[in-house]
Design an enzyme around this catalytic site. Sequence first.
Site, short mmCIF file in Angstrom:
data_model
loop_
_atom_site.label_atom_id
_atom_site.label_comp_id
_atom_site.label_asym_id
_atom_site.label_seq_id
_atom_site.Cartn_x
_atom_site.Cartn_y
_atom_site.Cartn_z
N CYS A 2 0.66 -1.08 0.02
CA CYS A 2 0.07 -0.02 0.08
C CYS A 2 0.92 1.37 -0.01
O CYS A 2 2.11 1.10 0.23
CB CYS A 2 -0.93 0.03 1.25
SG CYS A 2 -1.77 -1.56 1.47
N ARG A 27 2.62 2.22 -6.94
CA ARG A 27 2.71 1.12 -5.76
C ARG A 27 1.53 -0.02 -5.92
O ARG A 27 1.40 -0.95 -5.25
CB ARG A 27 2.84 1.62 -4.42
CG ARG A 27 3.95 2.34 -4.03
CD ARG A 27 3.91 3.19 -2.88
NE ARG A 27 3.99 2.37 -2.07
CZ ARG A 27 5.48 1.97 -1.19
NH1 ARG A 27 6.28 2.67 -1.51
NH2 ARG A 27 5.36 1.42 -0.08
N TRP A 74 -3.37 -1.63 -1.57
CA TRP A 74 -3.27 -3.00 -2.63
C TRP A 74 -3.23 -4.18 -1.52
O TRP A 74 -2.57 -4.51 -0.79
CB TRP A 74 -1.53 -3.11 -3.13
CG TRP A 74 -1.06 -4.14 -3.56
CD1 TRP A 74 -0.35 -5.06 -2.75
CD2 TRP A 74 -0.99 -4.77 -4.91
NE1 TRP A 74 0.11 -5.96 -3.42
CE2 TRP A 74 -0.26 -5.79 -4.92
CE3 TRP A 74 -1.34 -4.36 -5.96
CZ2 TRP A 74 -0.18 -6.69 -6.12
CZ3 TRP A 74 -1.37 -4.88 -7.36
CH2 TRP A 74 -0.54 -6.17 -7.01
N ASN A 98 0.53 0.52 6.02
CA ASN A 98 1.07 -0.26 5.02
C ASN A 98 2.05 -1.27 5.76
O ASN A 98 2.91 -0.94 6.57
CB ASN A 98 2.00 0.59 4.12
CG ASN A 98 2.86 -0.25 3.38
OD1 ASN A 98 2.48 -1.38 2.86
ND2 ASN A 98 4.32 0.13 2.76
N GLY A 99 1.52 -2.72 5.48
CA GLY A 99 2.44 -3.75 5.95
C GLY A 99 1.36 -4.66 6.16
O GLY A 99 0.15 -4.81 5.94
N GLU A 480 14.76 -19.98 -16.41
CA GLU A 480 14.30 -18.55 -16.06
C GLU A 480 15.30 -17.68 -16.24
O GLU A 480 15.12 -16.54 -16.79
CB GLU A 480 13.89 -18.42 -14.42
CG GLU A 480 13.46 -17.14 -13.99
CD GLU A 480 12.62 -16.33 -14.64
OE1 GLU A 480 12.01 -16.77 -15.45
OE2 GLU A 480 12.80 -15.14 -14.16
N LYS A 484 14.89 -14.52 -19.00
CA LYS A 484 15.15 -13.02 -18.81
C LYS A 484 16.11 -12.40 -19.70
O LYS A 484 15.63 -11.18 -20.16
CB LYS A 484 15.79 -13.00 -17.35
CG LYS A 484 15.41 -12.62 -16.05
CD LYS A 484 14.09 -11.94 -15.58
CE LYS A 484 12.93 -12.29 -16.15
NZ LYS A 484 11.72 -12.78 -15.51
N GLU A 487 14.06 -11.51 -22.83
CA GLU A 487 13.03 -10.65 -22.54
C GLU A 487 13.81 -9.15 -22.62
O GLU A 487 13.24 -8.50 -23.14
CB GLU A 487 12.08 -10.74 -21.51
CG GLU A 487 11.40 -11.83 -21.24
CD GLU A 487 10.68 -11.95 -19.87
OE1 GLU A 487 9.62 -11.88 -19.84
OE2 GLU A 487 11.53 -12.19 -19.01
N HIS A 503 24.21 -34.31 -25.48
CA HIS A 503 23.13 -35.28 -26.37
C HIS A 503 22.68 -34.27 -27.40
O HIS A 503 21.81 -34.68 -28.13
CB HIS A 503 21.92 -35.33 -25.47
CG HIS A 503 22.28 -36.50 -24.34
ND1 HIS A 503 22.59 -37.96 -24.61
CD2 HIS A 503 22.29 -36.32 -23.16
CE1 HIS A 503 22.69 -38.40 -23.57
NE2 HIS A 503 22.70 -37.56 -22.40
N LYS A 602 2.47 -6.80 -19.29
CA LYS A 602 2.79 -7.44 -17.72
C LYS A 602 1.61 -8.46 -17.54
O LYS A 602 1.93 -9.38 -16.87
CB LYS A 602 2.41 -6.06 -16.97
CG LYS A 602 2.67 -6.39 -15.52
CD LYS A 602 4.27 -6.83 -15.39
CE LYS A 602 4.38 -7.31 -14.05
NZ LYS A 602 5.75 -8.23 -13.86
C1 F6R Z 1 8.57 -13.16 -17.70
C2 F6R Z 1 7.15 -12.74 -16.95
C3 F6R Z 1 6.07 -13.65 -17.83
C4 F6R Z 1 5.04 -14.04 -16.81
C5 F6R Z 1 3.70 -14.91 -17.54
C6 F6R Z 1 2.73 -15.45 -16.57
O1 F6R Z 1 9.38 -12.18 -16.89
O2 F6R Z 1 6.84 -11.90 -16.44
O3 F6R Z 1 6.62 -14.92 -18.43
O4 F6R Z 1 5.72 -14.84 -15.78
O5 F6R Z 1 3.29 -14.07 -18.50
O6 F6R Z 1 2.28 -14.31 -15.81
P1 F6R Z 1 1.68 -14.38 -14.40
O7 F6R Z 1 2.66 -14.94 -13.55
O8 F6R Z 1 0.97 -13.10 -14.06
O9 F6R Z 1 0.39 -15.32 -14.76
#
Ligand code: F6R
Length: 607
Positions: A2, A27, A74, A98-99, A480, A484, A487, A503, A602
């Site tokens: 929050c 936030r 939030w 907040n917390g 992962e 990263k 992306e 292999h 996102k």
């Molecule tokens: C990568 C990333 C995406 C999400 C994916 C699932 O950095 O953010 O690969 O992990 O789109 O998203 P959520 O976790 O919101 O279901």
Amino acid sequence: MCGIVGYIGKKDACEILIKGLRRLEYRGYDSSGIALHNGRKINSTKSTGKIVNLEEKLTEKNSVGTLGIAHTRWATHGKPTEVNSHPHSAGDITLVHNGIIENYQKLKEDLIKKGHSFLSDTDSEVIAHLIQEENIKFDFERSVQSAIKKVKGAYALAIIHKEHPDKLIVVRNSSPLVIGVGNNEFVIASDASAIIAYTNKVVYLDDGELAIITPTDYVVKTISNKLQKKQEQQLEWNDEQAKKEGYEHFMLKEIHDQPHAIQDAIRGRIDMENGMAILGGLTSVDKRLRSINRVIIISCGTSYFSGLVGEYMIEEYAGIPTEVEYASEFRYRKPLLDKNTVVIAISQSGETADTLAAIKEAKNKGALTLGVVNVVGSSIARETDAGIYNHAGPEVSVASTKAFTSQLTILTLIAVYLGRQRDMSMIMGRRILSELQKVPFLVSKILENEEKIKKIAYKYAKFENFFYLGRKYNYPIACEGALKIKEIAYIHAEGYPSGEMKHGPIALIDKHFPSVILAPKDSVYEKTLSAIEEIRAREGKVVIITTKDVTELHSDKYDIIYIPKTLEILMPIITAIPLQLLAYYVGTKRGHDVDQPKNLAKSVTVE
Ligand code: F6R
């Protein structure tokens, strides 16, 4: 996470608070509220949704005052409704928080016995009642100190009292709080972004401190009433930098948020005495979980890779056969499920369309569904039978970082929970949980090594292909890491189990094709060494992420990033951090907008 803001001075507090709320919107928010002291009484106004909804409710009558507090919520405890929105009041006391309060259930029960009645489901309302209860015996300041001594958890609080129109008290423990020192006025907030428009002179409260602020002065004390001498600091940030707390990008800020985010995922969830995880969100399905004999984890992207780690954890420590599946595949297969299967959906946003559809499919087939979700009240949180929230706070940067390590933390707790329901000994439960408590500190140690990682990232930023290799718990982390760098840096990278190189993929290795290898000293370390040798024999350049206790790897041959040691099950949380920093620095070196990489969103709410 929050946002709180408060004002005391001579100006119209309402305008300053609303502007402050707008600056804290990043936030995350699902509702907001404001309380203003008009000299006689406190007027509170709350609204769900955007801050404009709150503004529409403000009238000439309820928006008067030179003292006020405000909040963007939030949600963590309770749905994002108006009644759960802050400020919360009890008698003369009104506050914003907040917390997360760990012991709020117990405090609430005790207060109910003393005759208090509660309107909301929040942990925050409990603090207002607790202070009001103490206020029967003590003055405003001492009643805050006395109440806070009973509270366990994380809090940044701004508190006002009906009988004190010239006093604002703020308290902090493990949640951020800044006091902006103006000319006969003070603006307090969760971060400097809400303050910077009024003053750049600030004081940061430390854990266990409170400040008693009047329009002309402020005093800082400890909860135990010891006077504190504080240094005022001069901020040189602009508005945008203030939101990112001085970091250049949200991604870097969120990488640095991780010690706190992991701590918040653990907070109140450890029963050390019994070596058990306390997962309140699973209480309603506890009995059913005891009889399940199969786990399926469904998720996408980064959340899929945390699921893969979860598979290893649950199989090793709970002894339940576990599979992980991309939600986008699961929804179109004919998955074989029954009432003894639990389907765990992992999603930061809680809105991913594929994951949501997969949950519906699982429910249709009679499986029990659980969510590991960061956004409270999101579709996946609502659709699943039960679940656990991450409490990682909003992730603004498109690429997931802190949500990922938070998911790994929650999965560890789930593995302990399911394990202790079965054969896991209390000693083993305690061992994992006590090591998990140290992880936030270990993560902060890696972050101190950022300059070294940046140097290596800059050295490798010119390459167009990478292998990321790991074994056992670190294979998903290699995947992962590769995701990263794809992306953020738009570099082709593949995550592979290190044992698979021979292999086929090793055919690609030459001096233009580097590998990042996760090789902590663990049960598969010796095997990983062989993969490193095979790559070097083909002139492949190697970046190694390893623990300090290794003796076989030397920095004259490889670029080495050292990380602290922990249990093998917890190592993924540690190894993920340098890979995030590598991707970040390669991406920024190549001049990319790392917070909003091209072609990505996102929240993926379409198929
Ligand atoms: C990568 C990333 C995406 C999400 C994916 C699932 O950095 O953010 O690969 O992990 O789109 O998203 P959520 O976790 O919101 O279901």
